[in-house]
Enzyme design. Structure first.
Site, PDB file in Angstrom:
ATOM      1  N   ARG A  21     -27.137  12.341  -8.863  1.00  0.00           N
ATOM      2  CA  ARG A  21     -26.088  13.254  -8.415  1.00  0.00           C
ATOM      3  C   ARG A  21     -24.750  12.531  -8.353  1.00  0.00           C
ATOM      4  O   ARG A  21     -24.614  11.516  -7.652  1.00  0.00           O
ATOM      5  CB  ARG A  21     -26.437  13.862  -7.056  1.00  0.00           C
ATOM      6  CG  ARG A  21     -27.704  14.715  -7.109  1.00  0.00           C
ATOM      7  CD  ARG A  21     -28.158  15.139  -5.722  1.00  0.00           C
ATOM      8  NE  ARG A  21     -29.468  15.801  -5.808  1.00  0.00           N
ATOM      9  CZ  ARG A  21     -29.665  17.087  -5.602  1.00  0.00           C
ATOM     10  NH1 ARG A  21     -28.647  17.871  -5.322  1.00  0.00           N
ATOM     11  NH2 ARG A  21     -30.869  17.600  -5.691  1.00  0.00           N
ATOM     12  N   SER A 136     -43.873  31.068   6.458  1.00  0.00           N
ATOM     13  CA  SER A 136     -42.623  30.802   5.747  1.00  0.00           C
ATOM     14  C   SER A 136     -42.714  31.213   4.287  1.00  0.00           C
ATOM     15  O   SER A 136     -43.719  30.949   3.617  1.00  0.00           O
ATOM     16  CB  SER A 136     -42.303  29.304   5.845  1.00  0.00           C
ATOM     17  OG  SER A 136     -41.163  28.956   5.109  1.00  0.00           O
ATOM     18  N   SER A 188     -30.548  31.658  -3.002  1.00  0.00           N
ATOM     19  CA  SER A 188     -29.307  31.299  -3.693  1.00  0.00           C
ATOM     20  C   SER A 188     -29.492  30.647  -5.052  1.00  0.00           C
ATOM     21  O   SER A 188     -28.545  30.597  -5.835  1.00  0.00           O
ATOM     22  CB  SER A 188     -28.474  30.369  -2.808  1.00  0.00           C
ATOM     23  OG  SER A 188     -29.141  29.137  -2.606  1.00  0.00           O
ATOM     24  N   HIS A 216     -26.351  33.386   2.539  1.00  0.00           N
ATOM     25  CA  HIS A 216     -25.679  33.743   1.289  1.00  0.00           C
ATOM     26  C   HIS A 216     -25.331  35.231   1.214  1.00  0.00           C
ATOM     27  O   HIS A 216     -25.028  35.740   0.138  1.00  0.00           O
ATOM     28  CB  HIS A 216     -26.547  33.347   0.092  1.00  0.00           C
ATOM     29  CG  HIS A 216     -26.708  31.873  -0.042  1.00  0.00           C
ATOM     30  ND1 HIS A 216     -25.789  31.068  -0.665  1.00  0.00           N
ATOM     31  CD2 HIS A 216     -27.693  31.041   0.410  1.00  0.00           C
ATOM     32  CE1 HIS A 216     -26.184  29.808  -0.624  1.00  0.00           C
ATOM     33  NE2 HIS A 216     -27.330  29.771   0.021  1.00  0.00           N
ATOM     34  N   LYS A 247     -19.459  29.713   3.988  1.00  0.00           N
ATOM     35  CA  LYS A 247     -19.498  30.356   2.678  1.00  0.00           C
ATOM     36  C   LYS A 247     -18.490  31.509   2.654  1.00  0.00           C
ATOM     37  O   LYS A 247     -17.308  31.279   2.430  1.00  0.00           O
ATOM     38  CB  LYS A 247     -20.923  30.753   2.332  1.00  0.00           C
ATOM     39  CG  LYS A 247     -21.809  29.508   2.128  1.00  0.00           C
ATOM     40  CD  LYS A 247     -23.217  29.817   1.726  1.00  0.00           C
ATOM     41  CE  LYS A 247     -23.984  28.565   1.321  1.00  0.00           C
ATOM     42  NZ  LYS A 247     -24.115  27.539   2.393  1.00  0.00           N
ATOM     43  N   THR A 362     -33.997  20.664  -6.008  1.00  0.00           N
ATOM     44  CA  THR A 362     -33.424  21.937  -5.566  1.00  0.00           C
ATOM     45  C   THR A 362     -34.096  23.103  -6.271  1.00  0.00           C
ATOM     46  O   THR A 362     -34.329  24.163  -5.671  1.00  0.00           O
ATOM     47  CB  THR A 362     -31.906  21.954  -5.826  1.00  0.00           C
ATOM     48  OG1 THR A 362     -31.309  20.795  -5.228  1.00  0.00           O
ATOM     49  CG2 THR A 362     -31.266  23.194  -5.243  1.00  0.00           C
TER      50      THR A 362
END
Length: 403
Positions: A21, A136, A188, A216, A247, A362
């Site tokens: 990254r 979850s 997202s 989001h 955001k 991610t």
């Protein structure tokens, strides 16, 4: 153990996979969002940002900036402590009232980020409710996963947005056992939206607390910006709504909104709240100004949706493979970490277009993508330039085209 060697080898592996990254060194231009200046290799480069989470450009809204300047002039820079020890500023109280009103809840509670809000609330509930089970969604954000993990209660995962699987799990539990169903409204990375009403039906039927992450969606959906749950008319049925100020509202911070007792319970027991210095008053003032505006400006939300629809269509018409998305997020599939990074670099270096690559962990390996977030302030001209830049890079790199 040779520590530096271990670190270096790990970083080398990330570079070889194309997953290392790199941060773009940017200077946002107040008053000209989404334009910015990039600093690289000793030079300045004017660019257009296409991947900001400042979804509506409110980080540069004049009313937000004015409110923040006023708060700094009145209160100074920092809050001065934790909320319990001199750090509760009147701007915090006003903002919490505004957030409770936004979600039609009895109360709300501020945190330093949405991550901390999720981590603290879920870990506190899971660790304090006796014999708690947390259920979850498989694609929940890392902050929710970590909060659940640190709660050290029993936990299980239901397949993403799979109501039948959730029903199966809940049906096997005693009605009186404490249960939390944790899920998001807008996911997202893929841009899909959860079946909120169906999940709430199950929570109510099986005596489970519903925990909805609207990070989001707040500010961008619903008649007053309360999120997807407001848009779908079920916001009153959600037990705990979690959101962010970083955001749509353009500043920084996170929060939960719920009943008086639940909010007071987290306030009194949540370590991530108790032991953290509170938000600077200026951030609270700016967030409150943004929320008040967006409660009244549905036209901004409509413009935002139009921009996203227009860009999706333009990219598809140009042969660029846009992944299916039910919301404002425009994910363009690349499918290879190394090529995703190269494509991002080419767009930035050759075309002054900044879109950050999204790679594992991610998103799953093989689904690497460029995640575009058009805002109401991206013009038709900027959109045409973006599409032309994508076409050029896709040809140069021989990337996959839309079917």
């Amino acid at each position: 153990m040779q520590y530096d060697k271990f670190f270096a080898e790990n970083l080398g592996g990330l570079r070889a996979e194309g997953r290392y990254r790199e941060f773009a060194d940017l200077e946002r231009n107040a008053g000209s969002f989404p334009n910015a200046v990039r600093y690289a290799n000793g030079r300045r480069q004017d660019i257009t940002v296409w991947c900001s989470n400042d979804y509506l450009g409110f980080g540069q809204h004049p009313s937000v900036l004015e409110a923040m300047h006023e708060a700094i002039n009145r209160c100074g820079a920092g809050a001065g402590g934790t909320r319990n020890i001199s750090g509760t500023n009147h701007y915090h109280v006003l903002l919490e009232e505004e957030l409770a009103d936004l979600h039609a809840k009895e109360a709300s509670l501020l945190f330093t980020s949405g991550y901390v809000a999720n981590w603290t609330t879920l870990s506190t509930l899971a660790s304090c409710l006796p014999n708690c089970l947390v259920i979850s969604d498989a694609l929940n954000h890392n902050s929710m996963i970590e909060g659940i993990r640190h709660g050290r209660s029993e936990k299980t995962v239901f397949r993403h947005n799979d109501v039948a699987h959730l029903k199966e799990i809940l049906s096997n539990q005693d009605l009186d056992r404490p249960k939390i169903v944790a899920f998001e409204s807008v996911y997202s990375m893929d841009g899909d939206i959860s079946p909120i009403a169906d999940i709430l039906d199950l929570c109510e039927r099986h005596n489970a607390l519903s925990y909805l992450d609207e990070v989001h969606a707040v500010g961008m959906y619903g008649e007053r910006g309360g999120g997807v749950a407001e848009r779908e008319g079920v916001m009153d049925r959600v037990d705990i709504i979690q959101g962010t100020l970083g955001k749509a509202f353009g500043v920084m911070g996170g929060y939960i909104a719920s009943s008086d007792n639940l909010i007071d319970f987290i306030r009194s027991n949540g370590n991530g709240f108790i032991f953290t210095t509170s938000l600077p008053p200026a951030l609270a003032a700016g967030a409150r100004a943004a929320i008040k505006i967006l409660k009244e400006r549905n036209d901004i939300r409509n413009r935002h949706q139009e921009r996203a629809f227009t860009l999706k269509k333009g990219l598809l018409d140009a042969g660029i493979e846009v992944m299916a998305s039910d919301c404002h997020i425009v994910p363009v599939l690349v499918g290879d970490a190394r090529l995703c990074k190269i494509a991002s670099d080419e767009l930035l270096d050759r075309h002054n277009v900044y879109v950050q690559p999204i790679n594992f962990p991610t998103v799953p390996k093989g689904t690497e993508r460029l995640r575009i977030t058009p805002t109401p302030l991206h013009t038709d001209e900027a959109m045409d330039h973006l599409i032309s830049a994508f076409q050029d890079v896709w040809v140069r790199l021989n990337l996959r085209k839309a079917a």
